[in-house]
Design a protein around this motif. Structure first.
Motif, PDB file in Angstrom:
ATOM      1  N   ARG A 135     -43.616  31.902  12.913  1.00 51.73           N
ATOM      2  CA  ARG A 135     -43.739  30.542  12.372  1.00 51.73           C
ATOM      3  C   ARG A 135     -44.374  29.712  13.472  1.00 51.73           C
ATOM      4  O   ARG A 135     -43.821  29.603  14.572  1.00 51.73           O
ATOM      5  N   VAL A 136     -45.571  29.149  13.186  1.00 46.38           N
ATOM      6  CA  VAL A 136     -46.395  28.537  14.223  1.00 46.38           C
ATOM      7  C   VAL A 136     -46.732  27.089  13.875  1.00 46.38           C
ATOM      8  O   VAL A 136     -47.118  26.787  12.743  1.00 46.38           O
ATOM      9  N   ASP A 137     -46.606  26.211  14.879  1.00 46.87           N
ATOM     10  CA  ASP A 137     -46.953  24.797  14.730  1.00 46.87           C
ATOM     11  C   ASP A 137     -48.414  24.606  15.113  1.00 46.87           C
ATOM     12  O   ASP A 137     -48.785  24.797  16.269  1.00 46.87           O
ATOM     13  N   PHE A 138     -49.240  24.214  14.128  1.00 48.34           N
ATOM     14  CA  PHE A 138     -50.655  23.946  14.354  1.00 48.34           C
ATOM     15  C   PHE A 138     -50.940  22.444  14.351  1.00 48.34           C
ATOM     16  O   PHE A 138     -52.007  21.998  13.940  1.00 48.34           O
ATOM     17  N   GLY A 139     -49.989  21.653  14.812  1.00 50.57           N
ATOM     18  CA  GLY A 139     -50.201  20.206  14.928  1.00 50.57           C
ATOM     19  C   GLY A 139     -50.483  19.566  13.593  1.00 50.57           C
ATOM     20  O   GLY A 139     -49.737  19.747  12.633  1.00 50.57           O
ATOM     21  N   GLU A 140     -51.607  18.840  13.511  1.00 50.28           N
ATOM     22  CA  GLU A 140     -51.973  18.107  12.291  1.00 50.28           C
ATOM     23  C   GLU A 140     -52.161  19.020  11.080  1.00 50.28           C
ATOM     24  O   GLU A 140     -52.102  18.562   9.942  1.00 50.28           O
TER      25      GLU A 140
END
Length: 111
Positions: free
Chosen positions: A36-41
């Motif tokens: 599960r990855v946070d790609f910002g906007e």
């Protein structure tokens, strides 16, 4: 190797994201993890990666990786992959993740 032009390259959205969580993926045909990855906007996206030889679940959390975020979603068994995790095969064919050398904001595009 087929050559491409600059406009072809510009179509590929290679973005950096931070792994928030990593999970076992026992249903996968080949050993893999779900991430599960946070790609910002661009938001938080899920994918799977065959990276079990070089990484443990614990060492993945907090690591920044590079993903292709503009491929269509892909069904992998009962799991829906939302981006492609990028990496390189080592001498044994095991995957080593592509990553950035220094921390950059999540969602930053490779240029």
């Amino acid at each position: 190797m087929e050559e491409i032009n600059w406009s072809d390259f510009e179509k590929v959205e290679l973005r950096v994201g931070t792994i928030l969580e990593a999970f076992e993926f026992p249903e996968a045909r080949r050993p893999a993890y779900k991430v599960r990855v946070d790609f910002g906007e661009l938001g938080i996206k899920m994918s799977s990666a065959q990276i079990t030889k070089h990484y443990t679940l614990e060492t993945l959390v907090g690591r920044q990786i590079i993903g292709v975020v503009n491929f269509p979603k892909k069904q992998i068994g009962k799991f829906m992959s939302e981006f492609l995790v990028t990496g390189f095969a080592d001498e044994n064919g095991d995957i080593v993740l592509s990553a950035v050398d220094k921390k950059v904001p999540n969602g930053t595009k490779l240029i």
